[in-house]
Design a protein around this motif. Sequence first.
Motif, PDB file in Angstrom:
ATOM      1  N   VAL A  98     -13.431  31.984 -33.759  1.00 22.12           N
ATOM      2  CA  VAL A  98     -12.425  31.322 -32.927  1.00 22.12           C
ATOM      3  C   VAL A  98     -11.535  30.447 -33.801  1.00 22.12           C
ATOM      4  CG1 VAL A  98     -12.047  29.630 -31.079  1.00 22.12           C
ATOM      5  CG2 VAL A  98     -13.890  31.297 -30.873  1.00 22.12           C
ATOM      6  N   TRP A  99     -10.237  30.472 -33.526  1.00 18.15           N
ATOM      7  CA  TRP A  99      -9.280  29.534 -34.109  1.00 18.15           C
ATOM      8  C   TRP A  99      -8.892  28.547 -33.020  1.00 18.15           C
ATOM      9  CZ3 TRP A  99      -7.959  29.555 -39.254  1.00 18.15           C
ATOM     10  CH2 TRP A  99      -8.359  30.676 -39.988  1.00 18.15           C
TER      11      TRP A  99
ATOM     12  N   GLY B   5     -11.639  41.015 -31.104  1.00 16.47           N
ATOM     13  CA  GLY B   5     -10.884  40.288 -32.123  1.00 16.47           C
ATOM     14  C   GLY B   5     -11.166  38.803 -32.076  1.00 16.47           C
ATOM     15  N   GLU B   6     -10.719  38.072 -33.078  1.00 14.45           N
ATOM     16  CA  GLU B   6     -10.916  36.623 -33.077  1.00 14.45           C
ATOM     17  C   GLU B   6     -10.072  35.980 -31.978  1.00 14.45           C
ATOM     18  OE1 GLU B   6     -12.128  34.581 -37.027  1.00 14.45           O
ATOM     19  OE2 GLU B   6     -10.309  35.713 -37.453  1.00 14.45           O
ATOM     20  N   MET B   7     -10.653  34.986 -31.319  1.00 14.54           N
ATOM     21  CA  MET B   7      -9.956  34.271 -30.259  1.00 14.54           C
ATOM     22  C   MET B   7      -9.084  33.169 -30.847  1.00 14.54           C
ATOM     23  SD  MET B   7     -13.079  33.657 -27.561  1.00 14.54           S
ATOM     24  CE  MET B   7     -12.027  32.668 -26.491  1.00 14.54           C
ATOM     25  N   VAL B   8      -8.046  32.798 -30.127  1.00 15.55           N
ATOM     26  CA  VAL B   8      -7.251  31.614 -30.448  1.00 15.55           C
ATOM     27  C   VAL B   8      -7.216  30.748 -29.186  1.00 15.55           C
ATOM     28  CG1 VAL B   8      -5.036  30.698 -31.191  1.00 15.55           C
ATOM     29  CG2 VAL B   8      -5.857  32.869 -32.123  1.00 15.55           C
ATOM     30  N   ILE B   9      -7.747  29.542 -29.319  1.00 17.35           N
ATOM     31  CA  ILE B   9      -7.878  28.613 -28.197  1.00 17.35           C
ATOM     32  C   ILE B   9      -6.964  27.415 -28.436  1.00 17.35           C
ATOM     33  CG2 ILE B   9      -9.454  26.984 -27.077  1.00 17.35           C
ATOM     34  CD1 ILE B   9     -10.033  29.791 -26.251  1.00 17.35           C
ATOM     35  N   VAL B  10      -6.313  26.947 -27.387  1.00 19.04           N
ATOM     36  CA  VAL B  10      -5.522  25.718 -27.459  1.00 19.04           C
ATOM     37  C   VAL B  10      -6.333  24.604 -26.807  1.00 19.04           C
ATOM     38  CG1 VAL B  10      -3.399  24.553 -26.756  1.00 19.04           C
ATOM     39  CG2 VAL B  10      -3.339  26.980 -27.389  1.00 19.04           C
ATOM     40  N   GLY B  11      -6.632  23.568 -27.583  1.00 25.36           N
ATOM     41  CA  GLY B  11      -7.385  22.429 -27.073  1.00 25.36           C
ATOM     42  C   GLY B  11      -6.437  21.336 -26.604  1.00 25.36           C
TER      43      GLY B  11
END
Length: 249
Positions: free
Chosen positions: A100-101, A138-144
């Motif tokens: 995860v990014w 695929g790798e996830m991209v999360i917005v915190g």
Amino acid sequence: MNEYNDWEAYVEEFVKDCADREATVHLRAGRAAADSSDDELVIAALPTIYRGIQFRSLLEACWSATLDSLGIAWEYEPQMFELPSGAKYLPDFHLTEIGVWLEVKGPGIPRVEKAYELGKMLACDCPIASCDCRWPGGEMVIVGHPPQPFDPWSDERYSHWPGRSKAKIARNHGGFIRWTSTRRHNSWLTRCSDCARTVWIEGHRVSRCPACGVRGESRLYRDFENHFEFVRLPWLSAANTQPDEGEAA
């Protein structure tokens, strides 16, 4: 772990916190002196030292402390991406064990276009049944996002508490983690029933843990559910409030 080791660990953490605080004070003092020499007034994020690492903002440092509290391994700004649009993008965190990014954003209207573009770029196109990628989907991209404040007045567990006690626990509580996925899949935060890691999952990865690969059943928490507490670092803040300073570029 015996009582001696508990005390030794506490002292070690306290010493680290003191060192971070002292380093942060000097860092911010130097930044304030530099900003005061500028002709224009600039509202900037509060640079913060946590575990010897310099973060661009207090919010980022609090997110790193939160990841530590969840047992999630992270790296801070480890890789610059060149997006399909030609833009350069440096995500805030890489969560190395769960694929995860994490991009941290402050309040207001955050700029998330690059995060969404990276999420699309890192997604795989494999059929669900035959995906053999290291990270299914695929790798996830999360917005915190800044934490959701804890509201004991709306929680039945605290209905019998006096108002003063509710106010105190609300002040001391860090709030709850809030995030959104950059893809169309629903995203959840959960603890693996086998390896006990806290992981983000979505789409292809719901059926198995991205860290250990074991298929198991664990309760899934959406981004609007109050469960995982956000960690504040009030001793690094200008005031004991939720970290809400401006976001880094």
